[in-house]
Scaffold this motif. Sequence first.
Motif, mmCIF file in Angstrom:
data_model
loop_
_atom_site.group_PDB
_atom_site.id
_atom_site.type_symbol
_atom_site.label_atom_id
_atom_site.label_comp_id
_atom_site.label_asym_id
_atom_site.label_seq_id
_atom_site.Cartn_x
_atom_site.Cartn_y
_atom_site.Cartn_z
ATOM 1 N N UNK A 1 -33.003 -21.033 56.101
ATOM 2 C CA UNK A 1 -31.873 -20.623 56.934
ATOM 3 C C UNK A 1 -32.386 -19.774 58.094
ATOM 4 N N UNK A 2 -31.657 -19.810 59.199
ATOM 5 C CA UNK A 2 -32.070 -19.058 60.382
ATOM 6 C C UNK A 2 -31.211 -17.814 60.564
ATOM 7 N N UNK A 3 -31.782 -16.855 61.295
ATOM 8 C CA UNK A 3 -31.035 -15.689 61.755
ATOM 9 C C UNK A 3 -30.426 -14.884 60.613
ATOM 10 N N UNK A 4 -31.226 -14.570 59.628
ATOM 11 C CA UNK A 4 -30.748 -13.778 58.498
ATOM 12 C C UNK A 4 -31.436 -12.439 58.413
ATOM 13 N N UNK A 5 -30.806 -11.493 57.716
ATOM 14 C CA UNK A 5 -31.320 -10.131 57.603
ATOM 15 C C UNK A 5 -32.382 -10.028 56.521
ATOM 16 N N UNK A 6 -33.379 -9.203 56.777
ATOM 17 C CA UNK A 6 -34.355 -8.833 55.759
ATOM 18 C C UNK A 6 -33.739 -7.757 54.864
ATOM 19 N N UNK B 1 -33.491 -27.602 44.039
ATOM 20 C CA UNK B 1 -33.596 -28.570 45.132
ATOM 21 C C UNK B 1 -32.258 -28.941 45.762
ATOM 22 N N UNK B 2 -31.172 -28.259 45.358
ATOM 23 C CA UNK B 2 -29.879 -28.509 45.992
ATOM 24 C C UNK B 2 -29.448 -29.965 45.837
ATOM 25 N N UNK B 3 -29.694 -30.522 44.626
ATOM 26 C CA UNK B 3 -29.307 -31.908 44.362
ATOM 27 C C UNK B 3 -28.054 -31.933 43.487
ATOM 28 N N UNK B 4 -27.376 -33.055 43.497
ATOM 29 C CA UNK B 4 -26.166 -33.179 42.688
ATOM 30 C C UNK B 4 -26.458 -33.016 41.202
ATOM 31 N N UNK B 5 -27.561 -33.594 40.742
ATOM 32 C CA UNK B 5 -27.909 -33.484 39.326
ATOM 33 C C UNK B 5 -28.054 -32.016 38.930
ATOM 34 N N UNK C 1 -37.317 -30.166 50.976
ATOM 35 C CA UNK C 1 -37.846 -29.503 52.165
ATOM 36 C C UNK C 1 -36.799 -28.539 52.724
ATOM 37 N N UNK C 2 -37.162 -27.897 53.838
ATOM 38 C CA UNK C 2 -36.261 -26.952 54.472
ATOM 39 C C UNK C 2 -34.961 -27.647 54.855
ATOM 40 N N UNK C 3 -33.849 -27.003 54.562
ATOM 41 C CA UNK C 3 -32.548 -27.560 54.888
ATOM 42 C C UNK C 3 -31.847 -26.721 55.934
ATOM 43 N N UNK C 4 -30.751 -26.086 55.554
ATOM 44 C CA UNK C 4 -30.001 -25.257 56.481
ATOM 45 C C UNK C 4 -28.730 -24.773 55.820
ATOM 46 N N UNK C 5 -28.061 -23.826 56.460
ATOM 47 C CA UNK C 5 -26.874 -23.227 55.843
ATOM 48 C C UNK C 5 -25.782 -24.261 55.583
ATOM 49 N N UNK D 1 -30.323 -24.349 49.609
ATOM 50 C CA UNK D 1 -30.122 -24.953 50.933
ATOM 51 C C UNK D 1 -31.080 -26.125 51.184
ATOM 52 N N UNK D 2 -31.936 -26.427 50.231
ATOM 53 C CA UNK D 2 -32.976 -27.433 50.473
ATOM 54 C C UNK D 2 -32.387 -28.841 50.639
ATOM 55 N N UNK D 3 -33.147 -29.685 51.314
ATOM 56 C CA UNK D 3 -32.791 -31.096 51.481
ATOM 57 C C UNK D 3 -34.048 -31.920 51.209
ATOM 58 N N UNK D 4 -33.970 -32.770 50.207
ATOM 59 C CA UNK D 4 -35.110 -33.637 49.833
ATOM 60 C C UNK D 4 -36.380 -32.827 49.608
#
Length: 357
Positions: A225-230, A84-88, A121-125, A116-119
């Motif tokens: 994340x957006x605009x990434x390669x498969x 979840x991309x949390x500090x813990x 949910x979807x986050x970003x780079x 990359x998640x935030x709370x």
Amino acid sequence: SWVSGETCGVAQTCIEQSCQYNCGSDCEPFSIVILPDTQNYTRYSSVKTTTYHKQMNWIVKNKDNKAILPNLKMVVHMGDITNDNTDVQWKIAKEAHDILYDNKIPFTVVNGNHDYRVSGKIGGRSKTKFTTYFPESYLKGVVGYGGMYDKVNTYSNFTAGNQDYLVLNLEYAPRQETICWANKLLQKKENQNKKVIIATHANISHKKAGNTKPSYGGKPKNQYVAHGASGSELWTELTSRHSNIIMILNGHVGDSERREDKGNNGNLVQQILTDYQFEKPCSASQLSGCTASCQHAVGGGNGWLRVLTFYPKENRIVAKTISVVSGNTSFFSQQGKDQFFCSPLLDMSYMGLSFYD
């Protein structure tokens, strides 16, 4: 006049009318450890006794054991360090990797989509906390560290015998600019004779019914994340283009798969998926008794990690999957599952190592 004689064997070259091993006078076996998705190990605990820590302590304990980890060169993470991309969760991961750091064992880390998640949910780079817990100032202290691009893409180096290797670690769904950086890095004169292993979170996926090879992972579709390669785009734009790339490793998909493909220069590239995060704990003594596999469970992953042992003199790699969790005391391979016994399919000794199931 021509003198008839036998051709040189595997991993050998004829030099001045005698067959000599390509690895020269130093042909000792060596190993790397693949560390599959650790997200569930950080998800359910905030103590130092997680499975993540057990994996690291097992590596330290066995780093000088030639029967298990012969001449260990690198521990390579497959991404989804956290869930979840949390500090813990990042603190757990950092504490676990500090075990390797303090024992001067080379390792690499790479972002997965969950990093990359935030709370939840979807986050970003820009949202990942990777750079907080694994900044370049820290990674520069890791044995073999080579450099970084845009804070999350790195490369490391090691030498085995007379051969140099480069481990290239690419972000989840690498962006075009990341792939351009990777291509330029491998084109540098000092890297052209190194054998290259790529680690990225997503590349190949499940083997679909009727197919002989697992498919490539699909486009991320702006997931996290957006605009990434498969996976297939990464193959076309990077992996297939360099004759010294021998292997690409990934996690992300709960499965164990492998496919072998020829690059543009005829070199064989092994593409290996390793991820056990969805495996439910099983107390059965035989694999046949484990009927609830691939189901999410607390601490899912069961402590499995994969050891790749390279035998340069035989042009061979052996893959073993080992668990550090109490109760999983044997290799899956002892029951006929999850191990590759490898030998060359073709004479590729001039370039790399080939797998054979």
